[in-house]
Design a protein around this motif. Structure first.
Motif, PDB file in Angstrom:
ATOM      1  N   GLU A  60       0.848  -1.198   0.000  1.00  0.00           N
ATOM      2  CA  GLU A  60       0.000   0.000   0.000  1.00  0.00           C
ATOM      3  C   GLU A  60       0.882   1.247   0.000  1.00  0.00           C
ATOM      4  N   TYR A  61       0.498   2.240  -0.817  1.00  0.00           N
ATOM      5  CA  TYR A  61       1.205   3.517  -0.809  1.00  0.00           C
ATOM      6  C   TYR A  61       0.458   4.457   0.125  1.00  0.00           C
ATOM      7  N   LEU A  62       1.155   4.954   1.137  1.00  0.00           N
ATOM      8  CA  LEU A  62       0.545   5.784   2.167  1.00  0.00           C
ATOM      9  C   LEU A  62       1.011   7.229   2.035  1.00  0.00           C
ATOM     10  N   MET A  63       0.169   8.158   2.400  1.00  0.00           N
ATOM     11  CA  MET A  63       0.515   9.572   2.355  1.00  0.00           C
ATOM     12  C   MET A  63       0.181  10.205   3.705  1.00  0.00           C
ATOM     13  N   ALA A  75       3.935  17.077   2.730  1.00  0.00           N
ATOM     14  CA  ALA A  75       3.396  15.731   2.518  1.00  0.00           C
ATOM     15  C   ALA A  75       4.556  14.760   2.365  1.00  0.00           C
ATOM     16  N   ARG A  76       4.386  13.570   2.868  1.00  0.00           N
ATOM     17  CA  ARG A  76       5.395  12.516   2.701  1.00  0.00           C
ATOM     18  C   ARG A  76       4.700  11.222   2.332  1.00  0.00           C
ATOM     19  N   GLY A  77       5.084  10.694   1.167  1.00  0.00           N
ATOM     20  CA  GLY A  77       4.540   9.423   0.728  1.00  0.00           C
ATOM     21  C   GLY A  77       5.514   8.301   1.024  1.00  0.00           C
ATOM     22  N   CYS A  78       4.990   7.129   1.316  1.00  0.00           N
ATOM     23  CA  CYS A  78       5.863   5.990   1.561  1.00  0.00           C
ATOM     24  C   CYS A  78       5.094   4.694   1.313  1.00  0.00           C
ATOM     25  N   ALA A  79       5.846   3.641   1.095  1.00  0.00           N
ATOM     26  CA  ALA A  79       5.240   2.322   0.946  1.00  0.00           C
ATOM     27  C   ALA A  79       5.113   1.675   2.316  1.00  0.00           C
ATOM     28  N   ASP A 132      16.051  -3.324  -7.035  1.00  0.00           N
ATOM     29  CA  ASP A 132      16.754  -4.510  -7.533  1.00  0.00           C
ATOM     30  C   ASP A 132      15.886  -5.766  -7.543  1.00  0.00           C
ATOM     31  N   ARG A 133      14.596  -5.603  -7.281  1.00  0.00           N
ATOM     32  CA  ARG A 133      13.685  -6.747  -7.408  1.00  0.00           C
ATOM     33  C   ARG A 133      12.287  -6.224  -7.703  1.00  0.00           C
ATOM     34  N   GLU A 134      11.455  -7.079  -8.304  1.00  0.00           N
ATOM     35  CA  GLU A 134      10.117  -6.644  -8.693  1.00  0.00           C
ATOM     36  C   GLU A 134       9.287  -6.342  -7.453  1.00  0.00           C
ATOM     37  N   THR A 135       8.830  -5.105  -7.366  1.00  0.00           N
ATOM     38  CA  THR A 135       8.011  -4.668  -6.236  1.00  0.00           C
ATOM     39  C   THR A 135       6.888  -3.790  -6.759  1.00  0.00           C
ATOM     40  N   MET A 136       5.677  -4.077  -6.328  1.00  0.00           N
ATOM     41  CA  MET A 136       4.504  -3.343  -6.775  1.00  0.00           C
ATOM     42  C   MET A 136       3.931  -2.542  -5.610  1.00  0.00           C
ATOM     43  N   VAL A 137       3.490  -1.314  -5.898  1.00  0.00           N
ATOM     44  CA  VAL A 137       2.762  -0.549  -4.887  1.00  0.00           C
ATOM     45  C   VAL A 137       1.361  -0.252  -5.403  1.00  0.00           C
ATOM     46  N   ARG A 138       0.439  -0.106  -4.470  1.00  0.00           N
ATOM     47  CA  ARG A 138      -0.980   0.101  -4.799  1.00  0.00           C
ATOM     48  C   ARG A 138      -1.405   1.472  -4.289  1.00  0.00           C
ATOM     49  N   LEU A 139      -1.877   2.305  -5.209  1.00  0.00           N
ATOM     50  CA  LEU A 139      -2.346   3.647  -4.859  1.00  0.00           C
ATOM     51  C   LEU A 139      -3.861   3.693  -4.995  1.00  0.00           C
ATOM     52  N   THR A 140      -4.486   4.497  -4.138  1.00  0.00           N
ATOM     53  CA  THR A 140      -5.944   4.588  -4.159  1.00  0.00           C
ATOM     54  C   THR A 140      -6.413   6.038  -4.079  1.00  0.00           C
ATOM     55  N   GLU A 162     -11.625  -1.428  -7.704  1.00  0.00           N
ATOM     56  CA  GLU A 162     -11.779  -2.644  -6.921  1.00  0.00           C
ATOM     57  C   GLU A 162     -12.916  -2.365  -5.955  1.00  0.00           C
ATOM     58  N   GLY A 163     -14.104  -2.886  -6.290  1.00  0.00           N
ATOM     59  CA  GLY A 163     -15.316  -2.469  -5.604  1.00  0.00           C
ATOM     60  C   GLY A 163     -15.610  -1.040  -6.006  1.00  0.00           C
ATOM     61  N   LYS A 164     -15.749  -0.158  -5.029  1.00  0.00           N
ATOM     62  CA  LYS A 164     -15.985   1.261  -5.323  1.00  0.00           C
ATOM     63  C   LYS A 164     -14.701   2.078  -5.246  1.00  0.00           C
ATOM     64  N   GLU A 165     -13.578   1.395  -4.982  1.00  0.00           N
ATOM     65  CA  GLU A 165     -12.313   2.098  -4.759  1.00  0.00           C
ATOM     66  C   GLU A 165     -11.525   2.262  -6.054  1.00  0.00           C
ATOM     67  N   LYS A 166     -11.112   3.501  -6.319  1.00  0.00           N
ATOM     68  CA  LYS A 166     -10.278   3.798  -7.493  1.00  0.00           C
ATOM     69  C   LYS A 166      -8.840   3.379  -7.189  1.00  0.00           C
ATOM     70  N   VAL A 167      -8.232   2.587  -8.074  1.00  0.00           N
ATOM     71  CA  VAL A 167      -6.941   1.963  -7.784  1.00  0.00           C
ATOM     72  C   VAL A 167      -5.989   2.084  -8.970  1.00  0.00           C
ATOM     73  N   MET A 168      -4.701   2.214  -8.668  1.00  0.00           N
ATOM     74  CA  MET A 168      -3.654   2.117  -9.681  1.00  0.00           C
ATOM     75  C   MET A 168      -2.446   1.425  -9.062  1.00  0.00           C
ATOM     76  N   TYR A 169      -1.793   0.582  -9.849  1.00  0.00           N
ATOM     77  CA  TYR A 169      -0.580  -0.098  -9.393  1.00  0.00           C
ATOM     78  C   TYR A 169       0.628   0.509 -10.092  1.00  0.00           C
ATOM     79  N   LEU A 170       1.723   0.629  -9.352  1.00  0.00           N
ATOM     80  CA  LEU A 170       3.001   1.063  -9.926  1.00  0.00           C
ATOM     81  C   LEU A 170       4.035  -0.024  -9.671  1.00  0.00           C
TER      82      LEU A 170
END
Length: 250
Positions: A60-63, A75-79, A132-140, A162-170
């Motif tokens: 999850e990407y948190l802000m 603002a600070r974003g982080c995984a 250095d490895r495949e890692t996905m984050v999920r933004l909403t 996903e349901g009613k939630e707007k989602v994007m993966y990076l």
């Protein structure tokens, strides 16, 4: 000043921050997301193209927002890297930091030799190291909207629900704050670069390096992304800062 103390706020969730700070909070979120975009931290992936397991493992990407003592809303974003603990060895995620004794001894040397001293901060440090490895984050939600506003062509096609939630993966290209490997990857990048410039690692502390410049010792020590640089000649210190700025300041 006690009035300044009360002006600052503790860190809070994006939702609470936007409610409290209004437009200033929205601008701070946009600034943080713009940095994510400009530094090419990740490439968008559609949730429809990911396997169930890839979606499950996505971080999850948190802000978070806060008002600093100067009055600026930051603002600070982080995984949220907790999911990575299940498959990340401690040795792979541990990053050296300068020893307290090294800091104290270096200050004594600086004073005894009357060195010029400067401290610098590397901007967006972790985002400068390659993942250095495949890692996905999920933004909403709001964060998805901001990315689409920044670059509709790049991000627009990858928005899903996903349901009613707007989602994007990076898919991460760069180390992101909060991922288990981020601090280690940045330390490896910084120490490698300093060695390329001829600095030699102290055998007792991997976050202290030295180099003889104009017959006098220059010393750099660092804690994560905060560096202390010293040399008897202020021009040498300025030159070292310029070198760091050239590689890490963009």
């Amino acid at each position: 000043d006690s009035s300044e103390e009360t002006f600052a706020t503790p860190q809070m969730s994006m939702k609470a921050g936007l409610r409290l700070f209004g437009n200033a909070g929205a601008e701070a979120v946009k600034s943080e997301m713009t940095q994510l975009h400009m530094r090419k931290v990740g490439i968008p992936r559609s949730g429809r193209d990911l396997t169930r397991e890839e979606r499950r493992k996505a971080l999850e990407y948190l802000m978070f927002l806060k008002r600093k003592r100067c009055g600026k809303v930051k603002a600070r974003g982080c995984a949220d890297g907790r999911k990575e603990r299940a498959y990340t060895n401690k040795e792979d995620s541990t990053s050296p930091t300068v020893a307290t004794e090294s800091v104290i001894l270096s200050c004594i040397i600086d004073a005894a030799e009357r060195r010029d001293v400067a401290t610098v901060d590397i901007p967006g440090a972790f985002m400068q190291a390659d993942m250095d490895r495949e890692t996905m984050v999920r933004l909403t939600g709001k964060m998805v909207d901001v990315l689409v506003e920044i670059d509709p062509e790049m991000y627009g096609p990858y928005v899903t629900y996903e349901g009613k939630e707007k989602v994007m993966y990076l898919e991460l290209l760069k180390a992101l704050y909060g991922t288990m490997r981020a601090a280690r990857l940045f330390w490896e990048k910084l120490s490698t670069q300093l060695k390329k410039w001829g600095f030699v690692e102290n055998p007792y502390d991997p976050c202290v390096v030295n180099k003889s410049i104009n017959g006098k010792q220059a010393t750099i020590l660092w804690h994560v992304d905060d560096l202390k640089i010293s040399h008897v000649d202020s021009n040498v210190v300025s030159q070292v800062i310029d070198m760091i700025d050239e590689v890490f300041g963009k």
